[in-house]
Write an enzyme that holds these catalytic residues in place. Structure first.
Site, PDB file in Angstrom:
ATOM      1  N   ARG A  89       0.832  -1.198   0.000  1.00 36.06           N
ATOM      2  CA  ARG A  89       0.000   0.000   0.000  1.00 36.06           C
ATOM      3  C   ARG A  89       0.874   1.259   0.000  1.00 36.06           C
ATOM      4  O   ARG A  89       0.578   2.242  -0.685  1.00 36.06           O
ATOM      5  CB  ARG A  89      -0.912  -0.021   1.225  1.00 36.06           C
ATOM      6  CG  ARG A  89      -1.850   1.174   1.345  1.00 36.06           C
ATOM      7  CD  ARG A  89      -2.872   0.931   2.449  1.00 36.06           C
ATOM      8  NE  ARG A  89      -3.701   2.092   2.671  1.00 36.06           N
ATOM      9  CZ  ARG A  89      -3.759   2.771   3.813  1.00 36.06           C
ATOM     10  NH1 ARG A  89      -3.008   2.387   4.830  1.00 36.06           N
ATOM     11  NH2 ARG A  89      -4.538   3.811   3.938  1.00 36.06           N
TER      12      ARG A  89
ATOM     13  N   HIS B  79       0.623   4.196  -2.754  1.00 34.56           N
ATOM     14  CA  HIS B  79       0.368   5.583  -2.387  1.00 34.56           C
ATOM     15  C   HIS B  79       1.519   6.496  -2.796  1.00 34.56           C
ATOM     16  O   HIS B  79       1.305   7.646  -3.182  1.00 34.56           O
ATOM     17  CB  HIS B  79       0.135   5.688  -0.883  1.00 34.56           C
ATOM     18  CG  HIS B  79      -1.237   5.256  -0.462  1.00 34.56           C
ATOM     19  ND1 HIS B  79      -1.863   5.741   0.665  1.00 34.56           N
ATOM     20  CD2 HIS B  79      -2.118   4.390  -1.016  1.00 34.56           C
ATOM     21  CE1 HIS B  79      -3.059   5.194   0.783  1.00 34.56           C
ATOM     22  NE2 HIS B  79      -3.230   4.352  -0.222  1.00 34.56           N
ATOM     23  N   ASP B  80       2.738   5.983  -2.698  1.00 37.49           N
ATOM     24  CA  ASP B  80       3.885   6.792  -3.110  1.00 37.49           C
ATOM     25  C   ASP B  80       3.853   7.061  -4.610  1.00 37.49           C
ATOM     26  O   ASP B  80       4.028   8.199  -5.060  1.00 37.49           O
ATOM     27  CB  ASP B  80       5.190   6.088  -2.731  1.00 37.49           C
ATOM     28  CG  ASP B  80       6.412   6.901  -3.130  1.00 37.49           C
ATOM     29  OD1 ASP B  80       6.489   8.085  -2.741  1.00 37.49           O
ATOM     30  OD2 ASP B  80       7.288   6.356  -3.822  1.00 37.49           O
TER      31      ASP B  80
ATOM     32  N   GLY C  10       4.662  10.489  -8.647  1.00 35.95           N
ATOM     33  CA  GLY C  10       5.503   9.405  -9.107  1.00 35.95           C
ATOM     34  C   GLY C  10       6.172   8.620  -7.990  1.00 35.95           C
ATOM     35  O   GLY C  10       6.110   8.976  -6.818  1.00 35.95           O
TER      36      GLY C  10
ATOM     37  N   ASN D 118      -2.932   8.654   4.138  1.00 39.78           N
ATOM     38  CA  ASN D 118      -1.673   8.060   4.589  1.00 39.78           C
ATOM     39  C   ASN D 118      -1.534   7.957   6.103  1.00 39.78           C
ATOM     40  O   ASN D 118      -0.510   7.461   6.596  1.00 39.78           O
ATOM     41  CB  ASN D 118      -0.493   8.866   4.033  1.00 39.78           C
ATOM     42  CG  ASN D 118      -0.356   8.723   2.534  1.00 39.78           C
ATOM     43  OD1 ASN D 118      -0.626   7.659   1.979  1.00 39.78           O
ATOM     44  ND2 ASN D 118       0.048   9.790   1.866  1.00 39.78           N
TER      45      ASN D 118
ATOM     46  N   HIS E 293      -6.241  -6.130  -2.153  1.00 40.04           N
ATOM     47  CA  HIS E 293      -7.134  -6.082  -0.999  1.00 40.04           C
ATOM     48  C   HIS E 293      -7.440  -7.472  -0.457  1.00 40.04           C
ATOM     49  O   HIS E 293      -8.045  -7.600   0.612  1.00 40.04           O
ATOM     50  CB  HIS E 293      -8.434  -5.363  -1.365  1.00 40.04           C
ATOM     51  CG  HIS E 293      -8.278  -3.878  -1.466  1.00 40.04           C
ATOM     52  ND1 HIS E 293      -9.301  -3.029  -1.841  1.00 40.04           N
ATOM     53  CD2 HIS E 293      -7.208  -3.068  -1.226  1.00 40.04           C
ATOM     54  CE1 HIS E 293      -8.868  -1.777  -1.836  1.00 40.04           C
ATOM     55  NE2 HIS E 293      -7.601  -1.783  -1.472  1.00 40.04           N
ATOM     56  N   THR E 294      -7.017  -8.502  -1.160  1.00 38.00           N
ATOM     57  CA  THR E 294      -7.198  -9.864  -0.663  1.00 38.00           C
ATOM     58  C   THR E 294      -6.480 -10.063   0.666  1.00 38.00           C
ATOM     59  O   THR E 294      -6.843 -10.943   1.450  1.00 38.00           O
ATOM     60  CB  THR E 294      -6.720 -10.913  -1.692  1.00 38.00           C
ATOM     61  OG1 THR E 294      -7.016 -12.219  -1.208  1.00 38.00           O
ATOM     62  CG2 THR E 294      -5.222 -10.829  -1.936  1.00 38.00           C
TER      63      THR E 294
ATOM     64  N   ASP F 201     -11.032  -9.404   3.013  1.00 40.51           N
ATOM     65  CA  ASP F 201     -11.283 -10.710   2.401  1.00 40.51           C
ATOM     66  C   ASP F 201     -11.486 -11.710   3.535  1.00 40.51           C
ATOM     67  O   ASP F 201     -10.600 -12.518   3.830  1.00 40.51           O
ATOM     68  CB  ASP F 201     -10.095 -11.097   1.514  1.00 40.51           C
ATOM     69  CG  ASP F 201     -10.341 -12.361   0.706  1.00 40.51           C
ATOM     70  OD1 ASP F 201     -11.428 -12.961   0.845  1.00 40.51           O
ATOM     71  OD2 ASP F 201      -9.445 -12.745  -0.068  1.00 40.51           O
TER      72      ASP F 201
ATOM     73  N   SER G  32      -9.908 -15.351   4.416  1.00 43.26           N
ATOM     74  CA  SER G  32      -8.821 -15.656   3.491  1.00 43.26           C
ATOM     75  C   SER G  32      -7.765 -14.552   3.480  1.00 43.26           C
ATOM     76  O   SER G  32      -6.966 -14.473   2.568  1.00 43.26           O
ATOM     77  CB  SER G  32      -9.385 -15.859   2.075  1.00 43.26           C
ATOM     78  OG  SER G  32      -8.389 -16.193   1.152  1.00 43.26           O
TER      79      SER G  32
ATOM     80  N   ASP H 263      -4.972 -14.582  -2.825  1.00 40.06           N
ATOM     81  CA  ASP H 263      -5.690 -15.463  -3.746  1.00 40.06           C
ATOM     82  C   ASP H 263      -6.812 -14.711  -4.460  1.00 40.06           C
ATOM     83  O   ASP H 263      -6.873 -13.482  -4.432  1.00 40.06           O
ATOM     84  CB  ASP H 263      -6.243 -16.681  -2.997  1.00 40.06           C
ATOM     85  CG  ASP H 263      -7.172 -16.297  -1.840  1.00 40.06           C
ATOM     86  OD1 ASP H 263      -7.673 -15.156  -1.833  1.00 40.06           O
ATOM     87  OD2 ASP H 263      -7.400 -17.145  -0.953  1.00 40.06           O
TER      88      ASP H 263
END
Length: 331
Positions: free
Chosen positions: A64, A68-69, A74, A97, A195-196, A249, A252, A257
């Site tokens: 993450r 975000h960076d 860039g 952040n 996001h899993t 998720d 899991s 996955d």
């Protein structure tokens, strides 16, 4: 876009890179430090492998951090900069952040590399390498990380708020945010797949989705499965400002996955931005295509999108600096 085979997609990527308006793109290269600091990538990998298992949830926050960076001016490690004595409002202090962790982890890697090769390896490359190695070490996909990024010296709180996609964004906002960075709908779907292994506090999403949809007190977002919403309200998010942690998720989260995408089809995406991926026919088709394929295929395509993201507006050559300390500009 609805059905893109592997070879045509590679061709699309190559074409995109050649026609990009970003002049520094081609200057990133695999093994950039092979002569100037030949042990650099191994030092990063060894540190990650040694320490990530003490806090495996860091893998999610490190990827993450990379995302975000890159989305703000860039991939230049501007997210790592602290405020100066003049009180500059830096990216780190922006709302998106405030929950980012792992800064000390990056600093420790930087210290090792400075001891080995002073002033050679950029903080921007460290973020990119650490993010990849942390995901691999916790059982996720690998991807190529061309290096040679340089560090930025400017960090703006307002840019982070404007440029980082928000959990409340609808599909059109998401599409525009990604397009502004040279990424397409397939990248949007694939990168959302991280996001899993994600988590979020109820306060990030509960008010808009569970308690006050469209400004109506007590209203629940109808795009969320009613059983899932009721369960969240009963067991996790008892009020809009609850700070309880929720898995993105469920059941899991520790496994990288395809389960995240299956939940989206059941209307169990946690954020508006998650569920929005099923509201567009192109993104929905990509989700179905991923679910019809193998985890191995998902890993491969996720890795390709990560490599593309890692090239956003990079500084190379004489542009930017190599910061001695990641949290401050060189004196």
């Amino acid at each position: 876009m609805i059905k893109i085979g592997w070879l045509p997609f590679v061709g699309f990527i190559i074409s995109s890179l050649l026609t990009s308006s970003i002049p520094t793109l081609a200057q990133l290269q695999l093994g950039f430090y092979s002569k100037s600091c030949p042990k650099a990538e191994k030092i990063v990998q060894n540190f990650v492998n040694k320490h990530i298992h003490n806090a495996p949830s860091l893998a999610a926050t490190l990827i993450r951090m990379h995302f975000h960076d890159c989305f703000v001016m860039g991939c230049d490690a501007s997210l790592l900069l602290n405020s100066t004595s003049e009180g500059d409002d830096v990216e780190k202090k922006s709302i998106p952040n405030l929950s980012v962790r792992g800064f000390d982890f990056i600093d420790r890697v930087k210290s090792l590399l400075e001891a080995e090769c002073p002033g050679i390896v950029s903080c921007a490359d460290i973020i990119a390498l650490v993010a990849r190695d942390a995901i691999v070490a916790t059982g996720g996909p690998s991807w190529r990380v061309p290096t040679g990024r340089r560090d930025g010296s400017i960090s703006r709180k307002s840019r982070a708020l404007n440029d980082i996609p928000a959990p409340s964004d609808n599909f059109m906002k998401l599409k525009t945010s990604f397009a502004n960075k040279g990424l397409d709908i397939k990248d949007l779907v694939l990168l959302s797949g991280a996001h899993t292994i994600g988590i979020a506090q109820c306060s990030v999403f509960a008010k808009a989705r569970l308690f006050n949809f469209s400004g109506v007190p007590g209203a629940v977002d109808p795009s969320m499965d009613s059983e899932y919403a009721a369960n969240l309200k009963a067991n996790k998010c008892r009020n809009p400002n609850d700070t309880t942690i929720v898995e993105m998720d469920p059941g899991s989260r520790k496994t990288f996955d395809l389960s995240y995408y299956s939940l989206l089809l059941k209307r169990r995406g946690l954020f508006v931005s998650d569920q929005a991926l099923t509201a567009n026919p192109t993104s929905l088709a990509i989700i179905n295509q991923l679910l019809q394929g193998s985890v191995r295929n998902f890993f491969r395509e996720f890795g390709l999108s990560m490599e593309r993201m890692g090239r956003i507006e990079v500084k190379t050559g004489t542009e930017g600096k190599v910061r001695k300390h990641c949290a401050r500009v060189n004196s």
